[in-house]
Design an enzyme around this catalytic site. Sequence first.
Site, PDB file in Angstrom:
ATOM      1  N   LYS A  22     -40.565 -35.118 -23.732  1.00  0.00           N
ATOM      2  CA  LYS A  22     -41.444 -35.919 -24.592  1.00  0.00           C
ATOM      3  C   LYS A  22     -41.739 -37.278 -23.976  1.00  0.00           C
ATOM      4  CE  LYS A  22     -41.269 -38.501 -28.968  1.00  0.00           C
ATOM      5  NZ  LYS A  22     -40.936 -39.853 -28.500  1.00  0.00           N
ATOM      6  N   ARG A  97     -46.299 -44.987 -31.235  1.00  0.00           N
ATOM      7  CA  ARG A  97     -45.833 -46.043 -30.343  1.00  0.00           C
ATOM      8  C   ARG A  97     -46.240 -45.802 -28.894  1.00  0.00           C
ATOM      9  NH1 ARG A  97     -42.921 -50.344 -30.633  1.00  0.00           N
ATOM     10  NH2 ARG A  97     -41.991 -51.163 -28.734  1.00  0.00           N
ATOM     11  N   ASP A 121     -40.454 -44.832 -34.329  1.00  0.00           N
ATOM     12  CA  ASP A 121     -39.193 -44.814 -35.068  1.00  0.00           C
ATOM     13  C   ASP A 121     -38.853 -46.190 -35.633  1.00  0.00           C
ATOM     14  OD1 ASP A 121     -38.510 -42.175 -34.746  1.00  0.00           O
ATOM     15  OD2 ASP A 121     -37.547 -42.501 -32.816  1.00  0.00           O
ATOM     16  N   ASP A 319     -30.952 -42.471 -26.212  1.00  0.00           N
ATOM     17  CA  ASP A 319     -31.434 -41.411 -27.092  1.00  0.00           C
ATOM     18  C   ASP A 319     -30.384 -40.340 -27.364  1.00  0.00           C
ATOM     19  OD1 ASP A 319     -33.881 -42.550 -27.492  1.00  0.00           O
ATOM     20  OD2 ASP A 319     -34.951 -41.310 -26.051  1.00  0.00           O
ATOM     21  N   MET A 341     -29.030 -51.111 -27.425  1.00  0.00           N
ATOM     22  CA  MET A 341     -30.463 -51.395 -27.379  1.00  0.00           C
ATOM     23  C   MET A 341     -31.099 -51.622 -28.746  1.00  0.00           C
ATOM     24  SD  MET A 341     -33.322 -49.301 -25.197  1.00  0.00           S
ATOM     25  CE  MET A 341     -32.348 -49.558 -23.704  1.00  0.00           C
TER      26      MET A 341
END
Length: 435
Positions: A22, A97, A121, A319, A341
């Site tokens: 992705k 985004r 998100d 992630d 982060m």
Amino acid sequence: MSSFRVKGGLKLKGEITPQGAKNEALQILCAVLLTEEKVTINKIPNIRDVNKLIELLADMGVKVEKVGPESYTFQADEVDLNYLDTQDFLKKASALRGSVMILGPLLARFGTGRLSKPGGDKIGRRRLDTHFVGFQKLGAKFEYDSKQEIYKIDGTNLKGTYMLLDEASVTGTANILMAAVMAEGQTTIYNAACEPYLQQLCDMLNRMGAKITGVGSNLLNIEGVEKLNGTEHTLLPDMIEIGSFIGLAAMTKSEITIKNVQVEKLGIIPETFRRMGIKLEIKGDDIYIPSQEHYEIETFIDGSILTIADAIWPGFTPDLLSIVLVTATQAKGTVLVHQKMFESRLFFVDKLIDMGAQIILCDPHRATVIGLDRKYPLRGIRMTSPDIRAGVSLLIAALSAEGTSVIDNIEQIDRGYQYIDQRLNALGADIVRID
């Protein structure tokens, strides 16, 4: 709004192939704007964020043709710049985004760009300063309309320069890189991101005629060219999906083979899961995870509690921290998960606590997970997916839990994982989509 009804406690078995990446797809799709020639992209995942970006490109005048189950051609020879000033463009761009990365190609080729404040998100503050400061150093003039929340950039006559990025932002590096490939003269980007997805973008641009050196390092040199050509590109398998499947196998005591993972591009991901006590074998370009009744988290050499933290590449990707956290709940031992982060990404742990997990949320960035060693299985509950990665973590928890769970707002999961219910059901899961 759609939901998943998940029956827990089932062992899965079989082979699964990860989708195209992705995060790479969002960069590569924007790069088609850099040339008027045809670009073919393979292994494009059928997920919401990617599909929205393809639709946006088509609305801008890019000719889009689906030529295979996961392959498309793009030709940006008639881009409608007037569309950038419409409310339709601003509305669609703000919902995604990844749309911020159309700015670099637009500035490089057309000298202008517009963008409303991007969405994505809700995982904490995700600033865009790195992108815009980089554009400014190339000579672009930046304007922000605070009332309409619109970014306007004049990028005529971009010139190469030296820049030291304030953070090694992947999307920021990609955006600046795409603006610099057609700027006059030489650009040097220090503290550049060097993730495999960024390396893939550099390789693609070089095939198109760009002159980029330092690929794979944090120091990129770009010699500007006047024109780029068409090319064909194949996306990497999604490393986040691969990590998710490793965690899923451990949590559900399943025997799973993850096919065609391009192991050399995974960095420390396999080793990090091994430190969680998960047995996995590299077989050619596949990862085999045997069924495991128990897995024990390592400690540091001095016996202190293991800490798993995110870091810029080649460190551990942020992630996958949500996957590590949920996987630790049924391990033996304790781990401190440190999400540096984003300050809101750990807030989904309240759902895991409701399911019976032993987790101490130390602050917005750190959570201590006390593994239950399967002595107290998680229990099924109703919960809501707050973002893509947390959503899949909750799905993994539900698949391992006793009883039935319902996960609402699964549109968040669909943004990042294609046909996830169908693919896991093929391995023996019991996931029902409820519209």
